[in-house]
Scaffold this active site. Structure first.
Site, PDB file in Angstrom:
ATOM      1  N   ASN A  64      -4.388 -31.201  13.230  1.00  0.00           N
ATOM      2  CA  ASN A  64      -3.865 -29.896  13.628  1.00  0.00           C
ATOM      3  C   ASN A  64      -2.351 -29.925  13.464  1.00  0.00           C
ATOM      4  OD1 ASN A  64      -3.073 -27.534  15.167  1.00  0.00           O
ATOM      5  ND2 ASN A  64      -5.126 -27.577  16.069  1.00  0.00           N
ATOM      6  N   CYS A  82     -36.623  -0.633  12.780  1.00  0.00           N
ATOM      7  CA  CYS A  82     -36.809   0.171  14.004  1.00  0.00           C
ATOM      8  C   CYS A  82     -35.748   1.256  14.177  1.00  0.00           C
ATOM      9  CB  CYS A  82     -36.814  -0.747  15.223  1.00  0.00           C
ATOM     10  SG  CYS A  82     -35.197  -1.436  15.585  1.00  0.00           S
ATOM     11  N   ASP A 112     -17.250 -17.829   8.952  1.00  0.00           N
ATOM     12  CA  ASP A 112     -17.227 -17.662   7.488  1.00  0.00           C
ATOM     13  C   ASP A 112     -18.217 -18.652   6.878  1.00  0.00           C
ATOM     14  OD1 ASP A 112     -14.091 -19.384   7.676  1.00  0.00           O
ATOM     15  OD2 ASP A 112     -15.977 -20.248   6.939  1.00  0.00           O
ATOM     16  N   HIS A 155     -20.955 -20.195  16.659  1.00  0.00           N
ATOM     17  CA  HIS A 155     -20.612 -18.796  16.976  1.00  0.00           C
ATOM     18  C   HIS A 155     -21.203 -17.817  15.980  1.00  0.00           C
ATOM     19  CE1 HIS A 155     -16.904 -20.522  19.274  1.00  0.00           C
ATOM     20  NE2 HIS A 155     -18.016 -20.551  20.001  1.00  0.00           N
ATOM     21  N   ALA A 209      -5.153 -28.895   7.456  1.00  0.00           N
ATOM     22  CA  ALA A 209      -6.433 -29.467   7.009  1.00  0.00           C
ATOM     23  C   ALA A 209      -6.416 -29.778   5.516  1.00  0.00           C
ATOM     24  CB  ALA A 209      -7.566 -28.478   7.330  1.00  0.00           C
TER      25      ALA A 209
HETATM   26  C1  BV8 Z   1     -20.091 -17.881  27.161  1.00  0.00           C
HETATM   27  C2  BV8 Z   1     -17.287 -15.367  17.074  1.00  0.00           C
HETATM   28  C3  BV8 Z   1     -21.600 -17.569  28.952  1.00  0.00           C
HETATM   29  C4  BV8 Z   1     -16.841 -13.942  17.107  1.00  0.00           C
HETATM   30  C5  BV8 Z   1     -16.046 -16.489  18.866  1.00  0.00           C
HETATM   31  C6  BV8 Z   1     -15.604 -14.534  31.242  1.00  0.00           C
HETATM   32  C7  BV8 Z   1     -16.907 -14.121  30.990  1.00  0.00           C
HETATM   33  C8  BV8 Z   1     -17.767 -14.856  30.181  1.00  0.00           C
HETATM   34  C9  BV8 Z   1     -17.296 -16.006  29.575  1.00  0.00           C
HETATM   35  C10 BV8 Z   1     -15.992 -16.384  29.822  1.00  0.00           C
HETATM   36  C11 BV8 Z   1     -15.144 -15.685  30.660  1.00  0.00           C
HETATM   37  N1  BV8 Z   1     -13.940 -16.343  30.695  1.00  0.00           N
HETATM   38  C12 BV8 Z   1     -13.990 -17.412  29.901  1.00  0.00           C
HETATM   39  C13 BV8 Z   1     -15.220 -17.446  29.373  1.00  0.00           C
HETATM   40  C14 BV8 Z   1     -15.731 -18.372  28.459  1.00  0.00           C
HETATM   41  C15 BV8 Z   1     -15.410 -17.820  27.055  1.00  0.00           C
HETATM   42  C16 BV8 Z   1     -14.120 -18.500  26.663  1.00  0.00           C
HETATM   43  O1  BV8 Z   1     -14.138 -19.666  26.373  1.00  0.00           O
HETATM   44  N2  BV8 Z   1     -13.012 -17.747  26.659  1.00  0.00           N
HETATM   45  C17 BV8 Z   1     -11.728 -18.369  26.327  1.00  0.00           C
HETATM   46  C18 BV8 Z   1     -10.882 -17.388  25.514  1.00  0.00           C
HETATM   47  C19 BV8 Z   1     -11.052 -18.776  27.636  1.00  0.00           C
HETATM   48  N3  BV8 Z   1     -16.511 -18.208  26.210  1.00  0.00           N
HETATM   49  C20 BV8 Z   1     -17.498 -17.342  25.964  1.00  0.00           C
HETATM   50  O2  BV8 Z   1     -17.504 -16.170  26.315  1.00  0.00           O
HETATM   51  C21 BV8 Z   1     -18.683 -17.927  25.217  1.00  0.00           C
HETATM   52  N4  BV8 Z   1     -19.889 -17.567  25.884  1.00  0.00           N
HETATM   53  O3  BV8 Z   1     -19.348 -18.518  27.851  1.00  0.00           O
HETATM   54  O4  BV8 Z   1     -21.261 -17.338  27.598  1.00  0.00           O
HETATM   55  C22 BV8 Z   1     -23.006 -17.173  29.067  1.00  0.00           C
HETATM   56  C23 BV8 Z   1     -23.973 -18.145  29.297  1.00  0.00           C
HETATM   57  C24 BV8 Z   1     -25.279 -17.772  29.435  1.00  0.00           C
HETATM   58  C25 BV8 Z   1     -25.650 -16.424  29.297  1.00  0.00           C
HETATM   59  C26 BV8 Z   1     -24.680 -15.453  29.021  1.00  0.00           C
HETATM   60  C27 BV8 Z   1     -23.342 -15.826  28.902  1.00  0.00           C
HETATM   61  C28 BV8 Z   1     -18.749 -17.382  23.818  1.00  0.00           C
HETATM   62  C29 BV8 Z   1     -17.512 -17.782  23.049  1.00  0.00           C
HETATM   63  C30 BV8 Z   1     -17.694 -17.410  21.572  1.00  0.00           C
HETATM   64  C31 BV8 Z   1     -16.777 -16.269  21.200  1.00  0.00           C
HETATM   65  N5  BV8 Z   1     -16.867 -15.998  19.763  1.00  0.00           N
HETATM   66  N6  BV8 Z   1     -16.214 -16.251  17.558  1.00  0.00           N
HETATM   67  C32 BV8 Z   1     -15.795 -13.652  16.068  1.00  0.00           C
HETATM   68  O5  BV8 Z   1     -15.400 -14.564  15.315  1.00  0.00           O
HETATM   69  O6  BV8 Z   1     -15.387 -12.481  15.994  1.00  0.00           O
HETATM   70  S1  BV8 Z   1     -14.812 -17.502  19.379  1.00  0.00           S
HETATM   71  C33 BV8 Z   1     -13.525 -17.588  18.277  1.00  0.00           C
HETATM   72  O7  BV8 Z   1     -12.667 -18.581  18.845  1.00  0.00           O
HETATM   73  C34 BV8 Z   1     -13.804 -18.095  16.870  1.00  0.00           C
HETATM   74  O8  BV8 Z   1     -15.115 -18.521  16.668  1.00  0.00           O
HETATM   75  C35 BV8 Z   1     -12.871 -19.301  16.776  1.00  0.00           C
HETATM   76  O9  BV8 Z   1     -13.301 -20.247  15.891  1.00  0.00           O
HETATM   77  C36 BV8 Z   1     -12.991 -19.766  18.172  1.00  0.00           C
HETATM   78  C37 BV8 Z   1     -12.112 -20.851  18.662  1.00  0.00           C
HETATM   79  O10 BV8 Z   1     -10.837 -20.587  18.273  1.00  0.00           O
HETATM   80  P1  BV8 Z   1     -10.205 -21.597  17.189  1.00  0.00           P
HETATM   81  O11 BV8 Z   1     -11.174 -21.811  16.097  1.00  0.00           O
HETATM   82  O12 BV8 Z   1      -9.738 -22.786  17.929  1.00  0.00           O
HETATM   83  O13 BV8 Z   1      -9.083 -20.723  16.601  1.00  0.00           O
HETATM   84  P2  BV8 Z   1      -7.609 -20.596  17.181  1.00  0.00           P
HETATM   85  O14 BV8 Z   1      -6.954 -19.497  16.428  1.00  0.00           O
HETATM   86  O15 BV8 Z   1      -7.659 -20.570  18.675  1.00  0.00           O
HETATM   87  O16 BV8 Z   1      -6.903 -21.983  16.804  1.00  0.00           O
HETATM   88  C38 BV8 Z   1      -6.699 -22.309  15.455  1.00  0.00           C
HETATM   89  C39 BV8 Z   1      -6.084 -23.690  15.473  1.00  0.00           C
HETATM   90  O17 BV8 Z   1      -5.899 -24.089  14.115  1.00  0.00           O
HETATM   91  C40 BV8 Z   1      -4.712 -23.725  16.130  1.00  0.00           C
HETATM   92  O18 BV8 Z   1      -4.643 -24.862  16.985  1.00  0.00           O
HETATM   93  C41 BV8 Z   1      -3.749 -23.870  14.951  1.00  0.00           C
HETATM   94  O19 BV8 Z   1      -2.626 -24.666  15.285  1.00  0.00           O
HETATM   95  C42 BV8 Z   1      -4.593 -24.598  13.957  1.00  0.00           C
HETATM   96  N7  BV8 Z   1      -4.233 -24.361  12.552  1.00  0.00           N
HETATM   97  C43 BV8 Z   1      -3.577 -23.313  12.013  1.00  0.00           C
HETATM   98  N8  BV8 Z   1      -3.474 -23.491  10.670  1.00  0.00           N
HETATM   99  C44 BV8 Z   1      -4.091 -24.675  10.379  1.00  0.00           C
HETATM  100  C45 BV8 Z   1      -4.582 -25.227  11.574  1.00  0.00           C
HETATM  101  N9  BV8 Z   1      -5.240 -26.397  11.607  1.00  0.00           N
HETATM  102  C46 BV8 Z   1      -5.425 -27.056  10.444  1.00  0.00           C
HETATM  103  N10 BV8 Z   1      -4.985 -26.582   9.251  1.00  0.00           N
HETATM  104  C47 BV8 Z   1      -4.321 -25.407   9.183  1.00  0.00           C
HETATM  105  N11 BV8 Z   1      -3.873 -24.942   7.996  1.00  0.00           N
END
Ligand code: BV8
Length: 257
Positions: free
Chosen positions: A222, A159, A105, A120, A240
């Site tokens: 958090n 394109c 965002d 991201h 936050a």
């Molecule tokens: C990569 C954009 C390699 C899209 C996002 C198999 C194949 C390939 C890769 C992998 C694989 N297995 C694992 C991986 C690695 C993978 C990965 O990490 N997977 C995880 C799930 C295990 N990573 C990838 O694939 C990355 N790329 O590895 O590429 C490569 C290298 C070279 C060449 C080719 C390939 C890419 C990862 C990026 C994915 N895209 N976002 C979209 O938004 O649609 S990730 C997505 O998760 C969001 O960006 C988000 O921000 C991010 C992280 O999550 P959080 O922000 O932490 O959000 P979450 O909900 O989890 O947590 C929120 C927290 O806030 C909680 O703790 C909660 O308690 C807290 N909270 C709640 N309310 C509040 C609060 N805190 C404060 N105040 C509040 N009010």
């Protein structure tokens, strides 16, 4: 918590170089669902991690483009919250602060953060699917997509290839310049604030770990425990929008926020 808040405020108040690392939790109080919240309504039957992939877009571009247009509309309708504004206040108080966000965002920018690093990508930077990947424009006007609507992605004006969301999907590499700048900032800082992230998505989750192993004090904000709790100098349990303004006020008492 009071012990932790005082310790965190002392660290931030004495810091020379600060990184603020944020996840979707910082936008939760703006009404933007976190990434691992159960998807609501019509999207409830989908898993965000399944939709946020090149395979999902290839298999059903209208569904995935519709999901992102719904999320873009939600982000556009949202307002930055006190947490975003407190991050901008840290930047104003400490020039040289680097904001690194996993979020797609634009709430940091709208709260006054100058140039957050988007690891991201962004909901607001669609691009052509052709290898050149040149920037594309959103269709002019258009109705606010309602939840769950399939919307055919627009075609690239240059394109004719389909346009895709300008985000990094699972399985895609992060933008090299952005990740490299984030690693440099994490290595150079003496305090890193980690706000609203579950710390499970790599390689972004490396950033606070790099700061900690290169000697920075990491302060986590958090409401829930995360896998990084034991790594950190202080864990501020709370949201936050509640904790960050209190932390900034305590770090620089007597200065207007
Ligand atoms: C990569 C954009 C390699 C899209 C996002 C198999 C194949 C390939 C890769 C992998 C694989 N297995 C694992 C991986 C690695 C993978 C990965 O990490 N997977 C995880 C799930 C295990 N990573 C990838 O694939 C990355 N790329 O590895 O590429 C490569 C290298 C070279 C060449 C080719 C390939 C890419 C990862 C990026 C994915 N895209 N976002 C979209 O938004 O649609 S990730 C997505 O998760 C969001 O960006 C988000 O921000 C991010 C992280 O999550 P959080 O922000 O932490 O959000 P979450 O909900 O989890 O947590 C929120 C927290 O806030 C909680 O703790 C909660 O308690 C807290 N909270 C709640 N309310 C509040 C609060 N805190 C404060 N105040 C509040 N009010």
């Amino acid at each position: 918590m009071p012990g932790d808040l005082e310790r965190a405020a002392g660290l931030l108040g004495a810091a020379r170089r600060v990184v603020v690392f944020t996840g979707s939790g910082i936008s939760a109080e703006s009404g933007v669902p976190t990434f691992r919240d159960d998807l609501t309504g019509l999207w409830a039957r989908f898993d965000a991690e399944r939709l946020a992939t090149p395979e999902a877009f290839d298999a059903d571009p209208d569904l995935v483009w519709g999901w992102y247009e719904w999320r873009r509309a939600r982000a556009r309708a949202a307002e930055p919250n006190a947490g975003h504004r407190a991050v901008a206040a840290v930047e104003a108080r400490l020039p040289g602060t680097t904001v690194v966000t996993q979020n797609v965002d634009d709430l940091h920018e709208r709260a006054g953060s100058r140039d957050p690093i988007h690891l991201h990508g962004s909901l607001f930077a669609p691009r052509c699917t052709a290898p050149a990947g040149h920037p594309a424009a959103f269709p002019a006007g258009g109705t606010e997509p309602d939840e769950g609507r399939r919307i055919p992605p627009p075609r690239c004006a240059s394109c004719g290839a389909p346009v895709r969301p300008g985000v990094v999907w699972f399985g895609e590499a992060l933008p090299v310049a952005a990740f490299s700048a984030a690693v440099d900032a994490a290595t150079a800082c003496d305090v890193l604030l980690s706000v609203g992230t579950s710390g499970v998505v790599y390689p972004a989750a490396e950033i606070p770990r790099i700061a900690a192993i290169t000697g920075a004090a990491v302060v986590q904000v958090n409401p829930e425990p995360t896998p990084m709790d034991e790594l950190y100098a202080a864990n501020l349990r709370g949201t936050a929008a509640a904790v960050l303004p209190a932390l900034v006020a305590a770090a620089w008492p007597g200065e207007r926020g």
